[in-house]
Design a protein around this motif. Sequence first.
Motif, PDB file in Angstrom:
ATOM      1  N   MET A 191      -0.886   9.257  -4.699  1.00  0.00           N
ATOM      2  CA  MET A 191      -2.265   9.224  -4.218  1.00  0.00           C
ATOM      3  C   MET A 191      -2.321   8.835  -2.750  1.00  0.00           C
ATOM      4  N   ARG A 202       0.813  -1.208   0.000  1.00  0.00           N
ATOM      5  CA  ARG A 202       0.000   0.000   0.000  1.00  0.00           C
ATOM      6  C   ARG A 202       0.852   1.265   0.000  1.00  0.00           C
ATOM      7  N   THR A 232       2.225   6.616  -7.150  1.00  0.00           N
ATOM      8  CA  THR A 232       1.154   7.343  -7.833  1.00  0.00           C
ATOM      9  C   THR A 232       0.895   8.730  -7.263  1.00  0.00           C
ATOM     10  N   ALA A 272       1.043   4.208  -2.963  1.00  0.00           N
ATOM     11  CA  ALA A 272       0.844   5.632  -2.717  1.00  0.00           C
ATOM     12  C   ALA A 272       2.041   6.443  -3.210  1.00  0.00           C
ATOM     13  N   GLU A 310      -7.633   2.151  -7.938  1.00  0.00           N
ATOM     14  CA  GLU A 310      -7.316   3.239  -8.865  1.00  0.00           C
ATOM     15  C   GLU A 310      -5.804   3.406  -9.023  1.00  0.00           C
ATOM     16  N   ALA A 311      -5.070   3.305  -7.911  1.00  0.00           N
ATOM     17  CA  ALA A 311      -3.615   3.420  -7.977  1.00  0.00           C
ATOM     18  C   ALA A 311      -3.014   2.262  -8.764  1.00  0.00           C
ATOM     19  N   PRO A 366     -15.388  -0.460  -3.007  1.00  0.00           N
ATOM     20  CA  PRO A 366     -14.559   0.738  -3.148  1.00  0.00           C
ATOM     21  C   PRO A 366     -14.548   1.627  -1.915  1.00  0.00           C
ATOM     22  N   SER A 367     -15.601   1.571  -1.123  1.00  0.00           N
ATOM     23  CA  SER A 367     -15.685   2.448   0.052  1.00  0.00           C
ATOM     24  C   SER A 367     -15.052   1.835   1.298  1.00  0.00           C
ATOM     25  N   GLU A 395      -9.434   3.508  -3.787  1.00  0.00           N
ATOM     26  CA  GLU A 395      -8.217   4.255  -4.092  1.00  0.00           C
ATOM     27  C   GLU A 395      -7.063   3.309  -4.399  1.00  0.00           C
ATOM     28  N   ILE A 403      -3.999   6.604  -0.100  1.00  0.00           N
ATOM     29  CA  ILE A 403      -4.745   5.359  -0.247  1.00  0.00           C
ATOM     30  C   ILE A 403      -5.313   4.980   1.113  1.00  0.00           C
ATOM     31  N   THR A 404      -6.533   5.360   1.330  1.00  0.00           N
ATOM     32  CA  THR A 404      -7.208   5.097   2.591  1.00  0.00           C
ATOM     33  C   THR A 404      -8.396   4.164   2.430  1.00  0.00           C
ATOM     34  N   ARG A 405      -8.805   3.946   1.185  1.00  0.00           N
ATOM     35  CA  ARG A 405      -9.952   3.087   0.906  1.00  0.00           C
ATOM     36  C   ARG A 405      -9.629   2.137  -0.238  1.00  0.00           C
TER      37      ARG A 405
END
Length: 314
Positions: free
Chosen positions: A194, A185, A192, A189, A204-205, A305-306, A201, A196-198
């Motif tokens: 980004m 993880r 990318t 992050a 998506e990464a 996703p959530s 994300e 990444i908490t969910r």
Amino acid sequence: MILTLTLNPSLDRTIEVSSLDRGTVIRAAAARLDPGGKGVNVSRALLANDVASCAVVPYGGDEGRRLIGLLSAEGLDMVTVPVRGATRSNVTLAEPDGTITKINEPGTALSAAELDTIAEAVLSAAHSADWVVASGSLPPEVPPDVYARLCERFSSAGIHVAVDTSGPALLAALAAGPALVKPNREELAEATGMPITRMGEAVEAAEKLRAAGARAVLASLGADGAILVTDGAVRYGECGVDEPRSTVGAGDAMLAGFLAAGASGERALVEALAWAAAAVGLPGSRMPHPCDIHRDRVLLRPFDPSMPLGATTL
């Protein structure tokens, strides 16, 4: 056969303590010394499960000779390359609740001539390989495109390449089109930019890494499991661990299990999760044997996703 390359191997000393209290004298409950380095661990996990593998291992100094001795005692098939500098030593402090504190040395610089010798050793050993795993941090002064250059040479020869590294080395490797990358993880992050908490994300990464060149992304999310993102498919799974002992090498066991099961689809993801969970339940950087692996504990389900992600990574 699966060939692994570890440019920055190590001796890994794991010390179990009741609690980590700064500024005090702490008595160890147990200690162990294991061979270390991401590619080395992948080969060790494959060996423990009777999967053909060969490890290319540069080594130097007393620490390097001890590393080779430990690997030889395990019966690992390897190609050893002597270098001028000393192999690094890493220390892991493990607490009973599974909290891990790692202190990793940077390793020793490799000269251009030494890098060429290592590359030739890899190329010579790769003639019978289905996969080449290029993994781990780079030693000081090693150019970040070293994995990318190897990836280009192997891919042109029809050999699949898996890359497990971070930072500039990962970004450079993506452009060479590896068949697989295995970030955690934090590495997702970093690569990318980004947060990444969910779960959404993380996916998506992973898709961003695929857009940059990787054909498949196996991303470990620690206690939250792992995702496998390929062309047109996202798979998610998790595997609980009753008594976590050490996360050191768990991501390497995950990659080994994935490759051992064919490196595609749900079966490979199940193996990856089961091998990683088994490694977490073992002390130090021990790699799991068949008796340690419990595939029935793996749960595959549609990703949400959530879904919030915790903090632990492999």
